[in-house]
Structure formats: C-alpha cells, structure tokens
Scaffold this motif. Structure first.
Motif, PDB file in Angstrom:
ATOM      1  N   ARG B  24      12.135 -19.616  -3.841  1.00 44.89           N
ATOM      2  CA  ARG B  24      12.765 -18.300  -3.719  1.00 44.89           C
ATOM      3  C   ARG B  24      13.477 -18.054  -5.043  1.00 44.89           C
ATOM      4  N   THR B  25      12.809 -17.365  -5.942  1.00 41.50           N
ATOM      5  CA  THR B  25      13.362 -17.175  -7.284  1.00 41.50           C
ATOM      6  C   THR B  25      14.515 -16.161  -7.244  1.00 41.50           C
ATOM      7  N   PRO B  26      15.472 -16.307  -8.142  1.00 41.90           N
ATOM      8  CA  PRO B  26      16.671 -15.456  -8.064  1.00 41.90           C
ATOM      9  C   PRO B  26      16.461 -14.041  -8.590  1.00 41.90           C
ATOM     10  N   VAL B  27      17.395 -13.204  -8.245  1.00 38.95           N
ATOM     11  CA  VAL B  27      17.447 -11.816  -8.708  1.00 38.95           C
ATOM     12  C   VAL B  27      18.742 -11.623  -9.490  1.00 38.95           C
ATOM     13  N   MET B  28      18.650 -10.932 -10.595  1.00 38.92           N
ATOM     14  CA  MET B  28      19.835 -10.610 -11.412  1.00 38.92           C
ATOM     15  C   MET B  28      19.905  -9.095 -11.515  1.00 38.92           C
ATOM     16  N   LEU B  45      13.397 -12.773 -11.107  1.00 34.40           N
ATOM     17  CA  LEU B  45      13.134 -13.766 -12.147  1.00 34.40           C
ATOM     18  C   LEU B  45      12.043 -14.742 -11.717  1.00 34.40           C
TER      19      LEU B  45
END
Lengths: 310, 310
Positions: B24-28, B45
């Motif tokens: 679960r790749t992060p969000v910025m 990301l």
C-alpha cells in the motif's frame, strides 16, 4: 532538569504555531516478510519535508518565535538546518546568513542558496561554523537560530511525533538518528511514555554515547559517511538531559551498515535518502536494535540532501 | 464492449487475490500554496511499489491466475513490466524470460536480472520485443504475461484505485499516464463513476490520442524522454475501448514539461521518479489539466526505474 527542556505541551504549542506550513510527510510500512525482521517497520519519509529534511520544523518554529521586527537571522549547520532556516526566512520575508563547513555536499549548499540565503563556507566542522556564526550574530545583530540546542528548535522537531501518533497509533518504538540530538529530544518530549525513543549514532559521530559514558557533555572527533548530517562535535544540552532522564542507551552503527541501509532504501523502495537519514534503519537491519514479533518500530528517514538530480 | 473488459468487481477480486503481497504505497498531498494550482494534488507514490513501479500489481495478479503447474513465464516491455514479472515469478518459484529493447535503461535491466530473470535484448521498440517474446512463448511453451492488454494485467493495475479511494476519499479527478493503457484502464474500471480518470500521453508517444482520433487502434511512432515507460506502439484494446466508452479526451504533454515535472518532484519533494512517471504531474503543472479550487486531483507517480543509486 533545566527549565529550557521542552515537554509535550510545548511540542503541541509548536504544532499549533506551525499549522499547515509544515508538510505531513507520509509513512510507508514494511511487513516482516519484506525486511526479515521480526516486527513491522514504519518508515517516516521526512526527506519529503520542506527543505528536504525535518529541520524545517524547528527552523520555522524558531523564526515564528522571533521578536516582532526581526529582519535578519543566521544559522550554522552541516547544511540541512541552514537550508531549513533559509526556507523559513524566505517564507517570513527576512534575510538569512548560513555558515557551513567547506565539506558540505553541493546538494545542501544549492538548497541554501536556492532559498536566497547567503552561504558562508567555513574551514573545519560544524563546531567552527557555529563559532563563525556566533561572531557574525554579535557583529551584525542577526538572530542566531541554533541547529539543535534551543527550546524552539527541539519543540518544532518534536511536532513530527504528534503526526506519528496519528499515522502509526500502535507504535512500540521510535528509532531516530542523533547528531546534536534536536530531533531525538523533540520526539522524546512528544512521545513521553507512549513509546520508547531510541537514539542511534554513527560510531564515527558518537557525541551522545560519549557524553553519557562520561556523565557530562564532551566533545568528540566526528567523521564518516554521515558527518554532513550528524557531525555535531558535542550533543546538545537538551538532548543530553533528555537521555539522562530516560536512561536510554544510544546505539552505535558502522559506516558500512549506514551505506547498506541507504542502498536498501533505494533498491527496495526507490527512496534516495542522505546517509545520515539511513542511520536509524541501519540499526534495525544490522540487528543492533530489535523489533519483536507483533511490534511496530517507527524509523525516521530524516533527510535527502546529498545528491543532485541524476 | 468486449467480454474481456475488467469491471470494478474484477478489480476487487484481483485485490483479494493479491492481498498483502502488494504494498500500500503512500500518498503525499500538496496544498494549492505549494504548487500554484487552484486545487489540491495528492501524489500516489507508486514508485515505492515492489519492483519499482505499479506493474507489480498486474504482473503478480497474472502469475497468480496461471494454470496450476505452470513453471515458466515470459514477458516483453520497456522494462518495468519485465521487472515486475521477474519479481512475481521469483515469488512464485517459476522462471521468467524477459524481452526488452536494447535501449532500455540500465536501471530497468538491472532490476530484471536482480530478480533472477533472463534478459533478452531486442533491437527496436516494445513492439519488436513483444514479437520476439511471442515467438519464444510459442517455441518454449512459456506463458506470456502481457504488459498491458490482458484482463488480469488491467484488473491487477486497477487495485491501485481501491487503495486510493480509501487514501483520498474526496478525490474529484485521477490523472494518470497512458502508454499501453493498462493502468489507465484499470483505474477507470476501479473508479467507475466515483471520479474522472484522465489519461495523459507524451506527445511523442500518442497512441491513445491517435487511435481515438482514427476511431480504431492505430500504430504510432514512439520516442522522447518517456519512451522506456510509455513506448507502446499502439494502445491496448482494453484501454481503447475503455476510453471510447467514457468519451474521455487524452491530454498530450511535451518532453520539456515532463522533464520539468521530474525536476519539480526532486527539488521540492526528493522523489526521484522516472520520466514516464512524471507525465501526469506535467499535465497539471503545465496547465493542460485543471484542478479547481476546493477540488483534489490524484496524480499517479508510477515508477522510479531510470537511475542507478547516485
């Protein structure tokens, strides 16, 4: 304890002051199957912060606490704090003079200049840069923003902890690099007894370990791959007292383990961190710090100002 | 519509199959004050995914759907899909042969070899690599895992959309690069009518735009800075039908805007993405795609396999 040691309430006040001016940087969690460790690792990707490191938190908090009418600040550091002060000063419409060792990486110097600050290159280490900055401050009347050993700097750095409590509410352990110790002390103040905060030092920048062993702050020789981030000649008084109070034992990691952790972050995650920002992860991958099954360790990746765009 | 067009339920099934094997790749999220745009930008990301790109989703879903007893797969791509198939194959204990153009970046070839896959370098573009892979598949009996135009590939890619719905529940718009169109079609299937999905192409890889203009899939010449990521000679049938169905208009961006977006991600966020992964952001920073005040656009940063560790 001295009166200038920030507490959790001071960190909360700093967070209120900073508001939306600081980025809420993301967290990426790695399961045990990915790392080979027993527990989970939650990487706090603080290299994505304004100015490319956590230093933006303390620098902006410090600038926002200056007396009204202040028009000039100065700072000294390995480079990250200088970039952060340059960023905060530009944001507040005041000038910044930044003193860094001649050995600072071009990526750090470019940052500082990119924010419109004046860069002064000083022969020696962060200690000599700090001395030059202090002279400048006295001669020119510019307010000195300390890189790690000031109440506002530490309280600002601690705001990362408040974010982390929301992002990783089940954390058992927080692992963080320690140079001058501003971030370490800030996180210790923020987390209080909620989670243990473990400081990690390069074995070639062992300021906290040496001072705790001596029972007083001592100067150490600094060098190695992370010296541009963690090369304070002596740990700050605030961090020293925080560590004495908690009884924590700092962990030391070798340069080769720092470099290996940096390669791990790039190869596995395409995160390009500066060596000093890989010190905390190195302690886990190298086995000096343990995260047990069922536990989650927060690992701070604190900055990325080492490399120009490839 | 053809029967092989994945729908939201197919994406949900793929997500169940993939489970915790995909990160679960992060969000910025960047506020308007940071970008100068009217609305918010939420960067997904995905370069932090296994294998360094979103391709891991479709590749692993495809491999997990192979008939029991399959011992060999093959794949062709600009390199990212090949790395993802190599990763998925190693994870499943089967062999992988990967065909890539001789012009593929070393970072992509190193990835593929790093997972233990055999690399076959082919003169030409992704089209020639696909032809060589097809011949190999027929001669050797290895199962071909298509880079973008297969039900399992698209449904797997679409799982990113389910994550995004949780991470950015208020998104109005999803902006994504389109080469062969697997990710675009997957996100369109996942988001259905919840948010608009806007495909963006480099103007030197305009496969979807040219095909929609012609009313049928046509081959285009491919080149430019993002050709190693988005250099499919023709958009996939699945993506083409998805775009026809929705009536979306693809946006084209110039190489210089792609390069500028890559510089932006590095300078401001210390995110080192490959050029093809900067195409979606380029369309916003260049003004071709608008995000209005009060709105949030998700922008996918899809991979980071372009550069060796600096």
């Amino acid at each position: 304890m001295s009166a200038h040691q920030p507490r959790r309430a001071d960190v909360e006040e700093a967070a209120f002051r900073l508001g939306g001016a600081i980025r809420r940087t993301p967290v990426m969690t790695l399961a045990p199957g990915e790392t080979g460790l027993d527990g989970h690792v939650a990487l706090k990707l603080e290299l994505m912060q304004h100015s490319g490191s956590f230093k933006a938190r303390g620098a902006l908090n410090s600038v926002l606490c200056l007396p009204p009418g202040t028009t000039a600040v100065c700072a000294a550091s390995g480079g990250n704090h200088g970039g952060a002060v340059g960023w905060a000063a530009r944001r507040s419409g005041i000038t910044a003079d930044v003193f860094v060792p001649t050995t600072a990486p071009a990526a750090k110097i470019d940052r500082i200049r990119g924010y419109g600050a004046r860069v002064h290159l000083v022969e020696g280490t962060v200690r000599e840069a700090l001395q030059a900055c202090l002279s400048f401050s006295q001669a020119e009347g510019a307010a000195l923003v300390h890189p790690y050993d000031a109440f506002e700097t530490v309280a600002g750095a601690g705001t990362m902890g408040l974010e982390l409590e929301e992002q990783v509410p089940d954390a058992d352990l927080v692992v963080v690099a320690c140079g001058g110790g501003g971030l370490y002390a800030g996180l210790a103040a923020s987390f209080e007894t909620v989670a243990d905060v473990q400081p990690v030092e390069p074995d070639r920048c062992p300021g906290l370990a040496a001072s705790l062993a001596a029972g007083r702050r001592v100067e150490v020789a600094v060098g190695g791959v992370a010296v541009d981030s963690l090369g304070a000649a002596s740990v700050g008084q605030i961090a020293f007292e925080s560590a004495q109070e908690s009884g924590v034992k700092p962990v030391l990691v070798a340069d080769e383990d720092i470099t290996a952790a940096r390669g791990y972050l790039w190869d596995r995650l395409r995160v390009l961190a500066e060596p000093g920002a890989c010190v905390a992860l190195a302690s886990l991958l190298g086995g000096q710090v343990a995260v047990r099954a069922g536990q989650t360790a927060i690992v701070v990746v604190s900055g990325g100002n080492h490399t120009s765009l490839p």
